[in-house]
Design a protein around this motif. Sequence first.
Motif, PDB file in Angstrom:
ATOM      1  N   VAL A 277     -56.044  90.651 -10.109  1.00 55.20           N
ATOM      2  CA  VAL A 277     -55.735  89.222  -9.999  1.00 55.20           C
ATOM      3  C   VAL A 277     -54.234  89.024 -10.191  1.00 55.20           C
ATOM      4  O   VAL A 277     -53.553  89.872 -10.762  1.00 55.20           O
ATOM      5  N   ASP A 278     -53.745  87.897  -9.714  1.00 51.24           N
ATOM      6  CA  ASP A 278     -52.336  87.577  -9.942  1.00 51.24           C
ATOM      7  C   ASP A 278     -52.217  86.896 -11.310  1.00 51.24           C
ATOM      8  O   ASP A 278     -53.229  86.643 -11.978  1.00 51.24           O
ATOM      9  N   PRO A 279     -51.005  86.599 -11.778  1.00 50.15           N
ATOM     10  CA  PRO A 279     -50.852  85.968 -13.097  1.00 50.15           C
ATOM     11  C   PRO A 279     -51.585  84.638 -13.241  1.00 50.15           C
ATOM     12  O   PRO A 279     -51.874  84.210 -14.355  1.00 50.15           O
ATOM     13  N   ASP A 280     -51.906  83.971 -12.110  1.00 52.06           N
ATOM     14  CA  ASP A 280     -52.650  82.714 -12.159  1.00 52.06           C
ATOM     15  C   ASP A 280     -54.158  82.925 -12.087  1.00 52.06           C
ATOM     16  O   ASP A 280     -54.920  81.956 -12.041  1.00 52.06           O
ATOM     17  N   GLY A 281     -54.607  84.175 -12.054  1.00 53.50           N
ATOM     18  CA  GLY A 281     -56.035  84.468 -12.032  1.00 53.50           C
ATOM     19  C   GLY A 281     -56.670  84.518 -10.661  1.00 53.50           C
ATOM     20  O   GLY A 281     -57.886  84.644 -10.542  1.00 53.50           O
ATOM     21  N   ARG A 282     -55.865  84.414  -9.587  1.00 56.22           N
ATOM     22  CA  ARG A 282     -56.412  84.496  -8.224  1.00 56.22           C
ATOM     23  C   ARG A 282     -56.621  85.951  -7.832  1.00 56.22           C
ATOM     24  O   ARG A 282     -55.723  86.785  -8.006  1.00 56.22           O
ATOM     25  N   ARG A 283     -57.796  86.231  -7.272  1.00 55.69           N
ATOM     26  CA  ARG A 283     -58.098  87.593  -6.831  1.00 55.69           C
ATOM     27  C   ARG A 283     -57.217  88.005  -5.665  1.00 55.69           C
ATOM     28  O   ARG A 283     -56.979  87.237  -4.750  1.00 55.69           O
ATOM     29  N   GLN A 284     -56.787  89.252  -5.727  1.00 52.08           N
ATOM     30  CA  GLN A 284     -55.963  89.828  -4.679  1.00 52.08           C
ATOM     31  C   GLN A 284     -56.790  90.845  -3.892  1.00 52.08           C
ATOM     32  O   GLN A 284     -57.876  91.243  -4.320  1.00 52.08           O
ATOM     33  N   LEU A 285     -56.276  91.302  -2.768  1.00 55.03           N
ATOM     34  CA  LEU A 285     -56.995  92.272  -1.952  1.00 55.03           C
ATOM     35  C   LEU A 285     -56.713  93.693  -2.428  1.00 55.03           C
ATOM     36  O   LEU A 285     -56.209  94.546  -1.701  1.00 55.03           O
ATOM     37  N   ALA A 286     -57.023  93.910  -3.684  1.00 53.49           N
ATOM     38  CA  ALA A 286     -56.994  95.231  -4.316  1.00 53.49           C
ATOM     39  C   ALA A 286     -58.250  95.270  -5.180  1.00 53.49           C
ATOM     40  O   ALA A 286     -58.320  94.617  -6.230  1.00 53.49           O
ATOM     41  N   LEU A 287     -59.258  95.988  -4.700  1.00 50.27           N
ATOM     42  CA  LEU A 287     -60.590  95.966  -5.307  1.00 50.27           C
ATOM     43  C   LEU A 287     -61.167  97.367  -5.422  1.00 50.27           C
ATOM     44  O   LEU A 287     -60.815  98.247  -4.643  1.00 50.27           O
ATOM     45  N   VAL A 288     -62.083  97.520  -6.336  1.00 53.82           N
ATOM     46  CA  VAL A 288     -62.975  98.679  -6.383  1.00 53.82           C
ATOM     47  C   VAL A 288     -64.378  98.104  -6.454  1.00 53.82           C
ATOM     48  O   VAL A 288     -64.663  97.254  -7.304  1.00 53.82           O
ATOM     49  N   LEU A 289     -65.233  98.522  -5.509  1.00 50.71           N
ATOM     50  CA  LEU A 289     -66.580  97.967  -5.403  1.00 50.71           C
ATOM     51  C   LEU A 289     -67.636  99.054  -5.450  1.00 50.71           C
ATOM     52  O   LEU A 289     -67.413 100.169  -4.969  1.00 50.71           O
ATOM     53  N   ASP A 290     -68.788  98.703  -6.003  1.00 50.49           N
ATOM     54  CA  ASP A 290     -69.958  99.562  -5.929  1.00 50.49           C
ATOM     55  C   ASP A 290     -70.478  99.469  -4.493  1.00 50.49           C
ATOM     56  O   ASP A 290     -70.837  98.380  -4.027  1.00 50.49           O
ATOM     57  N   THR A 291     -70.514 100.588  -3.797  1.00 43.75           N
ATOM     58  CA  THR A 291     -70.861 100.574  -2.373  1.00 43.75           C
ATOM     59  C   THR A 291     -72.280 100.059  -2.138  1.00 43.75           C
ATOM     60  O   THR A 291     -72.517  99.274  -1.213  1.00 43.75           O
ATOM     61  N   ALA A 292     -73.224 100.459  -2.957  1.00 43.40           N
ATOM     62  CA  ALA A 292     -74.611 100.009  -2.779  1.00 43.40           C
ATOM     63  C   ALA A 292     -74.735  98.501  -2.986  1.00 43.40           C
ATOM     64  O   ALA A 292     -75.452  97.827  -2.249  1.00 43.40           O
ATOM     65  N   ARG A 293     -74.026  97.958  -3.973  1.00 44.49           N
ATOM     66  CA  ARG A 293     -74.070  96.505  -4.196  1.00 44.49           C
ATOM     67  C   ARG A 293     -73.410  95.751  -3.042  1.00 44.49           C
ATOM     68  O   ARG A 293     -73.882  94.716  -2.614  1.00 44.49           O
ATOM     69  N   LEU A 294     -72.298  96.302  -2.515  1.00 42.14           N
ATOM     70  CA  LEU A 294     -71.661  95.692  -1.350  1.00 42.14           C
ATOM     71  C   LEU A 294     -72.638  95.672  -0.183  1.00 42.14           C
ATOM     72  O   LEU A 294     -72.798  94.654   0.490  1.00 42.14           O
ATOM     73  N   ASP A 295     -73.303  96.795   0.044  1.00 43.33           N
ATOM     74  CA  ASP A 295     -74.274  96.869   1.138  1.00 43.33           C
ATOM     75  C   ASP A 295     -75.402  95.847   0.963  1.00 43.33           C
ATOM     76  O   ASP A 295     -75.900  95.286   1.924  1.00 43.33           O
TER      77      ASP A 295
END
Length: 188
Positions: A125-143
Amino acid sequence: MGAGLLESFSAVVLAGGRAARLDGVDKASVELDGRTLLAHALDALVDAAEVVVVGDPVPTERPVTFTRESPRYGGPVAGLLTGRDALLHPTPRLAVLAVDMPRVTAATVRRLHEAAAGRDGAALVDPDGRRQLALVLDTARLDAVRPGHEEQHGAPLHRLLAPLDLVEVAPTGHEHRDLDTWADLRDL
């Protein structure tokens, strides 16, 4: 963190946007500190077992798979899911990084992995708490939460990620900064 966790992730670099505020240039080829933005992104993902770049092919020193979403310019959801589908050997964890975040490093990605333990993933997230496009995701949950192909084009990323239990990770330094304009490039 154990090395086993790092060995068990693949990555998608989102590099297929229009870059309208950069006069339509290919962001992956833009240079910062004498290196392309794609080179910076691949450095950040050096621990990945496999990397798919969703965007036009450009020269790179690292082995990657290039692909494009169909139709083109479908946005981050279409890009993310196209990249995920292009993986030859999907892994339990998937790192996602926008090509225009050159201050994200391998240490950033490791912090995201550590934070994601026991959760569906982690988001920088940025200093204001907005999510940025830098993620780590559980592949099965994404699916499990992915929409149908016809619903991916133009879909907002926050809607795709809403059902997931993501921990937010505060930035260190300028790693949350992205490059959308020529002024951003100058300031970085």
